[in-house]
Scaffold this motif. Structure first.
Motif, PDB file in Angstrom:
ATOM      1  N   ARG A   1      21.503 -32.018  14.929  1.00  0.00           N
ATOM      2  CA  ARG A   1      21.888 -33.934  16.106  1.00  0.00           C
ATOM      3  C   ARG A   1      20.617 -34.400  16.066  1.00  0.00           C
ATOM      4  NH1 ARG A   1      25.777 -30.645  20.404  1.00  0.00           N
ATOM      5  NH2 ARG A   1      27.516 -30.644  19.350  1.00  0.00           N
ATOM      6  N   LEU A   2      19.413 -34.007  16.499  1.00  0.00           N
ATOM      7  CA  LEU A   2      18.480 -34.813  15.971  1.00  0.00           C
ATOM      8  C   LEU A   2      18.429 -35.728  15.052  1.00  0.00           C
ATOM      9  CD1 LEU A   2      16.457 -36.474  18.019  1.00  0.00           C
ATOM     10  CD2 LEU A   2      14.519 -33.893  16.785  1.00  0.00           C
TER      11      LEU A   2
ATOM     12  N   GLU B   1       5.866 -39.964  18.748  1.00  0.00           N
ATOM     13  CA  GLU B   1       5.654 -38.820  20.115  1.00  0.00           C
ATOM     14  C   GLU B   1       6.492 -38.044  20.522  1.00  0.00           C
ATOM     15  OE1 GLU B   1       4.591 -42.572  22.753  1.00  0.00           O
ATOM     16  OE2 GLU B   1       4.770 -42.069  20.637  1.00  0.00           O
ATOM     17  N   VAL B   2       7.601 -38.668  20.783  1.00  0.00           N
ATOM     18  CA  VAL B   2       9.144 -38.441  21.539  1.00  0.00           C
ATOM     19  C   VAL B   2      10.068 -37.864  20.718  1.00  0.00           C
ATOM     20  CG1 VAL B   2      11.210 -38.944  22.642  1.00  0.00           C
ATOM     21  CG2 VAL B   2       8.974 -39.776  23.900  1.00  0.00           C
ATOM     22  N   ILE B   3       9.561 -38.329  19.127  1.00  0.00           N
ATOM     23  CA  ILE B   3      10.596 -37.427  18.380  1.00  0.00           C
ATOM     24  C   ILE B   3       9.970 -36.087  17.558  1.00  0.00           C
ATOM     25  CG2 ILE B   3      11.193 -37.458  15.860  1.00  0.00           C
ATOM     26  CD1 ILE B   3      11.413 -40.799  16.308  1.00  0.00           C
TER      27      ILE B   3
ATOM     28  N   GLN C   1      23.204 -45.914  21.745  1.00  0.00           N
ATOM     29  CA  GLN C   1      22.705 -47.306  21.696  1.00  0.00           C
ATOM     30  C   GLN C   1      22.554 -48.187  20.298  1.00  0.00           C
ATOM     31  OE1 GLN C   1      19.452 -48.240  23.794  1.00  0.00           O
ATOM     32  NE2 GLN C   1      20.380 -50.170  25.195  1.00  0.00           N
ATOM     33  N   GLY C   2      22.662 -46.844  19.152  1.00  0.00           N
ATOM     34  CA  GLY C   2      22.753 -47.254  18.253  1.00  0.00           C
ATOM     35  C   GLY C   2      20.841 -47.828  17.746  1.00  0.00           C
ATOM     36  N   LYS C   3      20.599 -47.296  18.612  1.00  0.00           N
ATOM     37  CA  LYS C   3      18.954 -48.141  18.558  1.00  0.00           C
ATOM     38  C   LYS C   3      18.166 -46.827  18.639  1.00  0.00           C
ATOM     39  CE  LYS C   3      19.898 -52.358  20.960  1.00  0.00           C
ATOM     40  NZ  LYS C   3      18.685 -53.128  22.060  1.00  0.00           N
ATOM     41  N   SER C   4      18.014 -46.091  17.136  1.00  0.00           N
ATOM     42  CA  SER C   4      17.304 -44.996  17.198  1.00  0.00           C
ATOM     43  C   SER C   4      15.402 -44.768  17.125  1.00  0.00           C
ATOM     44  CB  SER C   4      17.677 -43.864  16.198  1.00  0.00           C
ATOM     45  OG  SER C   4      18.436 -44.637  15.075  1.00  0.00           O
TER      46      SER C   4
ATOM     47  N   GLY D   1      11.568 -43.090  33.719  1.00  0.00           N
ATOM     48  CA  GLY D   1      11.366 -41.541  33.111  1.00  0.00           C
ATOM     49  C   GLY D   1      12.922 -40.684  32.763  1.00  0.00           C
ATOM     50  N   VAL D   2      12.485 -40.334  31.629  1.00  0.00           N
ATOM     51  CA  VAL D   2      13.255 -39.539  31.129  1.00  0.00           C
ATOM     52  C   VAL D   2      12.863 -38.018  30.661  1.00  0.00           C
ATOM     53  CG1 VAL D   2      15.380 -40.920  31.346  1.00  0.00           C
ATOM     54  CG2 VAL D   2      14.498 -40.538  29.007  1.00  0.00           C
ATOM     55  N   SER D   3      13.756 -36.973  29.955  1.00  0.00           N
ATOM     56  CA  SER D   3      13.124 -35.588  28.899  1.00  0.00           C
ATOM     57  C   SER D   3      13.834 -36.122  27.577  1.00  0.00           C
ATOM     58  CB  SER D   3      14.226 -34.779  29.254  1.00  0.00           C
ATOM     59  OG  SER D   3      15.642 -35.425  28.953  1.00  0.00           O
ATOM     60  N   ASP D   4      12.320 -36.018  26.845  1.00  0.00           N
ATOM     61  CA  ASP D   4      12.753 -36.417  25.828  1.00  0.00           C
ATOM     62  C   ASP D   4      13.836 -36.093  25.076  1.00  0.00           C
ATOM     63  OD1 ASP D   4      10.190 -36.945  25.593  1.00  0.00           O
ATOM     64  OD2 ASP D   4       9.350 -34.977  24.460  1.00  0.00           O
ATOM     65  N   GLU D   5      15.048 -35.285  25.155  1.00  0.00           N
ATOM     66  CA  GLU D   5      16.334 -35.097  24.855  1.00  0.00           C
ATOM     67  C   GLU D   5      17.190 -36.331  25.205  1.00  0.00           C
ATOM     68  OE1 GLU D   5      18.979 -31.726  24.947  1.00  0.00           O
ATOM     69  OE2 GLU D   5      18.009 -31.307  26.738  1.00  0.00           O
ATOM     70  N   MET D   6      16.703 -36.579  27.163  1.00  0.00           N
ATOM     71  CA  MET D   6      17.837 -37.913  27.417  1.00  0.00           C
ATOM     72  C   MET D   6      17.671 -39.306  26.428  1.00  0.00           C
ATOM     73  SD  MET D   6      20.363 -38.622  28.771  1.00  0.00           S
ATOM     74  CE  MET D   6      20.637 -37.651  30.460  1.00  0.00           C
ATOM     75  N   HIS D   7      15.988 -39.163  26.530  1.00  0.00           N
ATOM     76  CA  HIS D   7      15.756 -40.578  25.331  1.00  0.00           C
ATOM     77  C   HIS D   7      16.159 -40.493  24.332  1.00  0.00           C
ATOM     78  CE1 HIS D   7      11.896 -43.044  24.937  1.00  0.00           C
ATOM     79  NE2 HIS D   7      12.537 -43.644  24.794  1.00  0.00           N
TER      80      HIS D   7
END
Length: 343
Positions: free
Chosen positions: A198-199, A176-178, A167-170, A154-160
């Protein structure tokens, strides 16, 4: 009683590669001349992948078998760090004959910091910072391991989003996080155009990213923050967004069959081999159209110096400056032949 592990003999050729890469030296203590063995990092004696094998002396190998507190055990993550760092040191030494003392000391300091920072985050069970730490030092295997552990925990949406970007795996970021992150950065107390940029950059939305960057830079200039404005201008260039816009322009030109803007996009990208191929494949079209600007490019890539000089002189003679009634000046080209004009 634990199940007996299935041991698979390491092929002799692979063993030779592992020993050569480590200079037949323990990757942890690096003491020359000590008896050594090849250790399976994940404790699976059937996993004979090169990345799972490390050269250890008997003393350091014993440390991998001690169970208990973190400080009293040489665990798999530490062995990977030592192994990767030592293999790099050996390879660099072979390239340069013998590294300078200062270079070796710098590399030792890097290793010390890499392992100590990892230990600190591991003790705190801060999986996200641990993943970012491994990303920073270029260990993708451990980066990915702790990225998944952090996201699962479990991490914040920002950290996710940040972890997936590293990782280069956007594409693995849930929709829902986006949505939540775009909303958070677009309105409310945490709104930030540059962070939103940046997002969008992470998500591969080039035009949205540039638009947000520009809006944020304008805000910084209006608020008298020249350093911030300069910082994000520099980030736009270094992040590859400028090239990204030219690539999008190239795609649009090709979709619309606009040869001239295809040529211009390729020129700005510096993709000269591809530009030459395009020009040569559409030679008949260019010669039939007799557009001086396209002919200039064709002759340049053909190496036809005389024809190139002639068309450059033609363009120069045709160039005129026109001033409107409101005082606005712009350049037009008027050719004797029916070549049209360009502003």
């Amino acid at each position: 009683m634990p199940a007996k592990k299935n041991r698979v003999r390491i092929p002799s050729e692979l063993a030779a590669q592992v020993l050569f890469a480590a200079d037949r030296t323990c990757c942890v203590c690096r003491a020359k001349g000590k008896p050594i063995q090849i250790h399976h990092i994940d404790d699976d004696p059937s996993n004979n992948k090169f990345t799972n094998l490390a050269v250890l002396c008997l003393d350091c190998h014993d440390l991998t078998q001690i169970r208990g507190g973190f400080g009293r055990k040489l665990d798999a993550d530490q062995v990977r760090l030592y192994r990767d760092h030592w293999i790099g040191t050996v390879a660099e030494s072979r390239r340069s004959s013998a590294p300078e003392i200062s270079d070796l000391e710098d590399r030792e300091l890097e290793l010390r910091l890499a392992t100590s920072v990892a230990e600190i985050n591991l003790e705190k069970e801060d999986w996200a910072d641990l993943a970012l730490h491994y990303a920073a030092i270029g260990n993708t295997e451990l980066r990915d391991k702790y990225t998944e552990k952090a996201i699962t925990s479990g991490v914040s949406d920002e950290m996710h989003c940040l972890l997936r970007e590293e990782q280069g795996k956007s594409e693995n970021i849930p929709e829902e996080v986006i949505r939540r992150e775009v909303r958070r950065l677009s309105q409310g107390p945490h709104a930030s155009q540059t962070q939103l940029a940046r997002l969008f950059r992470t998500l591969g939305k080039t035009q949205d990213a540039v638009r947000a960057y520009v809006n944020g830079i304008i805000e910084d200039l209006d608020d008298r923050r020249p350093f911030a404005a300069a910082f994000y201008l520099k980030e736009i260039v270094q992040s590859g967004l400028v090239e990204g816009l030219f690539i999008e322009a190239l795609k649009e030109a090709r979709a619309e069959g606009d040869l001239w803007w295809e040529i211009r996009a390729l020129e700005e990208l510096g993709w000269h081999d591809e530009l030459k191929s395009v020009i040569q494949s559409r030679r008949e079209e260019i010669e039939e159209k007799e557009d001086p600007f396209q002919l200039r490019v064709l002759y340049r890539y053909d190496g036809d110096r005389e024809a190139y000089a002639d068309v450059v002189e033609l363009i120069e003679r045709a160039q005129q400056t026109v001033t409107d009634e409101d005082g606005t000046s712009y350049t037009v080209y008027r050719f004797d032949l029916d070549h049209g004009s360009e502003t």
